[in-house]
Design an enzyme around this catalytic site. Sequence first.
Site, PDB file in Angstrom:
ATOM      1  N   ASP A  25      -9.208   3.531 -17.662  1.00 17.83           N
ATOM      2  CA  ASP A  25      -8.236   4.223 -16.821  1.00 17.83           C
ATOM      3  C   ASP A  25      -7.961   5.648 -17.260  1.00 17.83           C
ATOM      4  OD1 ASP A  25      -7.765   2.239 -14.990  1.00 17.83           O
ATOM      5  OD2 ASP A  25      -6.346   1.215 -16.298  1.00 17.83           O
TER       6      ASP A  25
ATOM      7  N   HIS B   7      -6.869  -1.361 -25.643  1.00 18.97           N
ATOM      8  CA  HIS B   7      -7.420  -2.398 -24.781  1.00 18.97           C
ATOM      9  C   HIS B   7      -7.346  -3.720 -25.509  1.00 18.97           C
ATOM     10  CE1 HIS B   7     -10.135  -4.560 -22.136  1.00 18.97           C
ATOM     11  NE2 HIS B   7      -9.889  -3.612 -21.260  1.00 18.97           N
TER      12      HIS B   7
HETATM   13  N1  ACO Z   1       0.070   3.830 -27.285  1.00 21.45           N
HETATM   14  C1  ACO Z   1       0.707   3.656 -28.478  1.00 21.45           C
HETATM   15  N2  ACO Z   1       0.623   2.519 -29.205  1.00 21.45           N
HETATM   16  C2  ACO Z   1      -0.125   1.522 -28.702  1.00 21.45           C
HETATM   17  C3  ACO Z   1      -0.804   1.636 -27.493  1.00 21.45           C
HETATM   18  C4  ACO Z   1      -0.707   2.847 -26.766  1.00 21.45           C
HETATM   19  N3  ACO Z   1      -1.327   2.980 -25.613  1.00 21.45           N
HETATM   20  N4  ACO Z   1      -1.463   0.480 -27.233  1.00 21.45           N
HETATM   21  C5  ACO Z   1      -1.203  -0.347 -28.267  1.00 21.45           C
HETATM   22  N5  ACO Z   1      -0.392   0.284 -29.180  1.00 21.45           N
HETATM   23  C6  ACO Z   1       0.064  -0.237 -30.469  1.00 21.45           C
HETATM   24  C7  ACO Z   1       1.168  -1.254 -30.295  1.00 21.45           C
HETATM   25  O1  ACO Z   1       2.453  -0.661 -30.343  1.00 21.45           O
HETATM   26  C8  ACO Z   1       0.905  -2.170 -31.471  1.00 21.45           C
HETATM   27  O2  ACO Z   1       1.389  -1.530 -32.627  1.00 21.45           O
HETATM   28  P1  ACO Z   1       2.007  -2.397 -33.829  1.00 21.45           P
HETATM   29  O3  ACO Z   1       0.873  -3.250 -34.333  1.00 21.45           O
HETATM   30  O4  ACO Z   1       2.500  -1.394 -34.824  1.00 21.45           O
HETATM   31  O5  ACO Z   1       3.110  -3.220 -33.250  1.00 21.45           O
HETATM   32  C9  ACO Z   1      -0.624  -2.211 -31.579  1.00 21.45           C
HETATM   33  O6  ACO Z   1      -1.040  -0.947 -31.045  1.00 21.45           O
HETATM   34  C10 ACO Z   1      -1.270  -3.359 -30.829  1.00 21.45           C
HETATM   35  O7  ACO Z   1      -0.841  -3.279 -29.458  1.00 21.45           O
HETATM   36  P2  ACO Z   1      -0.599  -4.551 -28.530  1.00 21.45           P
HETATM   37  O8  ACO Z   1       0.319  -4.158 -27.417  1.00 21.45           O
HETATM   38  O9  ACO Z   1      -0.235  -5.717 -29.377  1.00 21.45           O
HETATM   39  O10 ACO Z   1      -2.068  -4.802 -27.976  1.00 21.45           O
HETATM   40  P3  ACO Z   1      -2.432  -5.667 -26.707  1.00 21.45           P
HETATM   41  O11 ACO Z   1      -3.840  -6.079 -26.910  1.00 21.45           O
HETATM   42  O12 ACO Z   1      -1.420  -6.732 -26.491  1.00 21.45           O
HETATM   43  O13 ACO Z   1      -2.288  -4.643 -25.505  1.00 21.45           O
HETATM   44  C11 ACO Z   1      -2.756  -2.928 -23.931  1.00 21.45           C
HETATM   45  C12 ACO Z   1      -3.342  -3.952 -24.930  1.00 21.45           C
HETATM   46  C13 ACO Z   1      -1.759  -3.632 -22.995  1.00 21.45           C
HETATM   47  C14 ACO Z   1      -3.897  -2.381 -23.090  1.00 21.45           C
HETATM   48  C15 ACO Z   1      -2.054  -1.807 -24.735  1.00 21.45           C
HETATM   49  O14 ACO Z   1      -2.990  -1.154 -25.558  1.00 21.45           O
HETATM   50  C16 ACO Z   1      -1.344  -0.789 -23.814  1.00 21.45           C
HETATM   51  O15 ACO Z   1      -0.199  -1.018 -23.435  1.00 21.45           O
HETATM   52  N6  ACO Z   1      -2.045   0.335 -23.445  1.00 21.45           N
HETATM   53  C17 ACO Z   1      -1.485   1.314 -22.513  1.00 21.45           C
HETATM   54  C18 ACO Z   1      -1.621   0.811 -21.082  1.00 21.45           C
HETATM   55  C19 ACO Z   1      -3.036   0.872 -20.583  1.00 21.45           C
HETATM   56  O16 ACO Z   1      -3.751   1.862 -20.731  1.00 21.45           O
HETATM   57  N7  ACO Z   1      -3.471  -0.238 -19.907  1.00 21.45           N
HETATM   58  C20 ACO Z   1      -4.791  -0.321 -19.298  1.00 21.45           C
HETATM   59  C21 ACO Z   1      -5.639  -1.303 -20.005  1.00 21.45           C
HETATM   60  S1  ACO Z   1      -7.263  -1.314 -19.338  1.00 21.45           S
HETATM   61  C22 ACO Z   1      -7.108  -2.194 -17.922  1.00 21.45           C
HETATM   62  O17 ACO Z   1      -6.320  -3.054 -17.751  1.00 21.45           O
HETATM   63  C23 ACO Z   1      -8.038  -1.884 -16.886  1.00 21.45           C
END
Ligand code: ACO
Length: 428
Positions: free
Chosen positions: A364, A307
């Site tokens: 979610d 998140h």
């Molecule tokens: N699975 C695997 N790796 C992940 C995940 C995941 N679900 N989420 C983040 N990471 C990793 C990224 O690859 C990144 O790794 P790195 O530092 O080695 O490059 C690190 O964790 C940080 O991730 P970011 O994408 O930079 O974090 P951001 O805050 O931009 O994104 C997000 C948050 C979009 C929610 C992300 O965690 C994601 O894509 N999750 C899966 C989709 C999801 O569940 N979305 C619902 C969110 S809740 C809502 O909107 C109601």
Amino acid sequence: MAKTVELIIDGKSHTFPVVEGSEKELAIDISDLRDKTGYITLDIGYKNTGATKSAITFLDGEQGILHYRGYAIEELAEKSTFLEVAYLLIFGELPTKAEYEKFTTDITKRTLVHEDIKKILDGFPSTSHPMGVLSSLFCAQTAFYPESLNPNRPPDGVYLSIIRSLGKMPTFAAWSYKNAIGHPVNYPDNKLDYCPRFLKMMFALPGQEYEVDPVVADALDKLFILHADHEQNCSTSTVRIVGSSKASIYSAISAGINALWGPLHGGANQEVIIMLENIRKDGGNIDKWIDKAKDKNDPFRLMGFGHRVYKNFDPRAKIIKKAADDVLKKLGVNDPILEIAKKLEEIALKDPYFVERKLYPNVDFYSGIIYRALGIPVDMFTVMFAMGRLPGWIAQWKELRDQGEPIGRPRQVYTGKTKRPFVPIDKR
Ligand code: ACO
């Protein structure tokens, strides 16, 4: 003395005020940064940018705290109703009995939509995703209520727009589903409350009695409360940006629905179920899927994990996990993907990759499992989220107007070509 920060650029000092929120959150007010220094800030994805001052929702991602207007989400989910929470978010206080009765009666009077909206619905092929249909029907209200383009006229225009939005949303949502399955639509049964009315429009079939299961209606009401607002997330920021141009509330919320649709935002609940199903069909080898999520050469991510602001736990996920257990038990549903979800969570929470990056299940992760148990089809999950989020979008749109905020317009750092001469194509 008021706190300030000092920024030194090329040896010259500039002072900026510090703004403190009611929960002691600190922000540097850089509103006149460019005027003073010629610089702008660069913050791709707005990870550190406060776009507004808001009195609606407080969340602390480190502590896993979520409050609506000062009330803890845990308490609201346990003791309140969705429409009570909607009133709270939009008008700032919990309603009195009389206010609640007026609010719910006003909403119930506006559940019916113009018959011509059905003609618009008929134009959509049944392959249309319900979210696209929902946002289109919602925006179409601008055509039926042109006065919404200036909701200050008549004087109760803002209130009317709010009540119409809440009244008609379940009708549009249920109709978007009927369109997808090629069935005739049902009209709202105004003898029923908000969630039962929606369920009847969704599931009643011509010529058959439909009894709303109170367990299902209560679970839906609770899920809607948990989704009702989440401060300046992607879809809410979209609503505020569109609203800031003084476009109609219907177009602002329609834009919010579109923003919510994406798999990185509200669309994740649908993706979670698809992912869990794929794991199940693949033999339930969870370690393999965890490895895929960790592999930087593999685009797969654990959906429902991570998140932007919660870096400890998502308080909504805690409530939803327990609710998923309760609802499945009460309904006598035995869904193998609930077990897969729990195992996946357990393994991921011990894995250094997820621990180091502070990746936890978000709202979610378990909501889709409940929706599935309630009989809601996967394509409708994000529509459910939109129905729940509606009061938050409305409250944020209203606050933006009440605060007289300027049009939202970020700047950029240009990285393209510098000025160069135009060379005409040689057409000989
Ligand atoms: N699975 C695997 N790796 C992940 C995940 C995941 N679900 N989420 C983040 N990471 C990793 C990224 O690859 C990144 O790794 P790195 O530092 O080695 O490059 C690190 O964790 C940080 O991730 P970011 O994408 O930079 O974090 P951001 O805050 O931009 O994104 C997000 C948050 C979009 C929610 C992300 O965690 C994601 O894509 N999750 C899966 C989709 C999801 O569940 N979305 C619902 C969110 S809740 C809502 O909107 C109601």
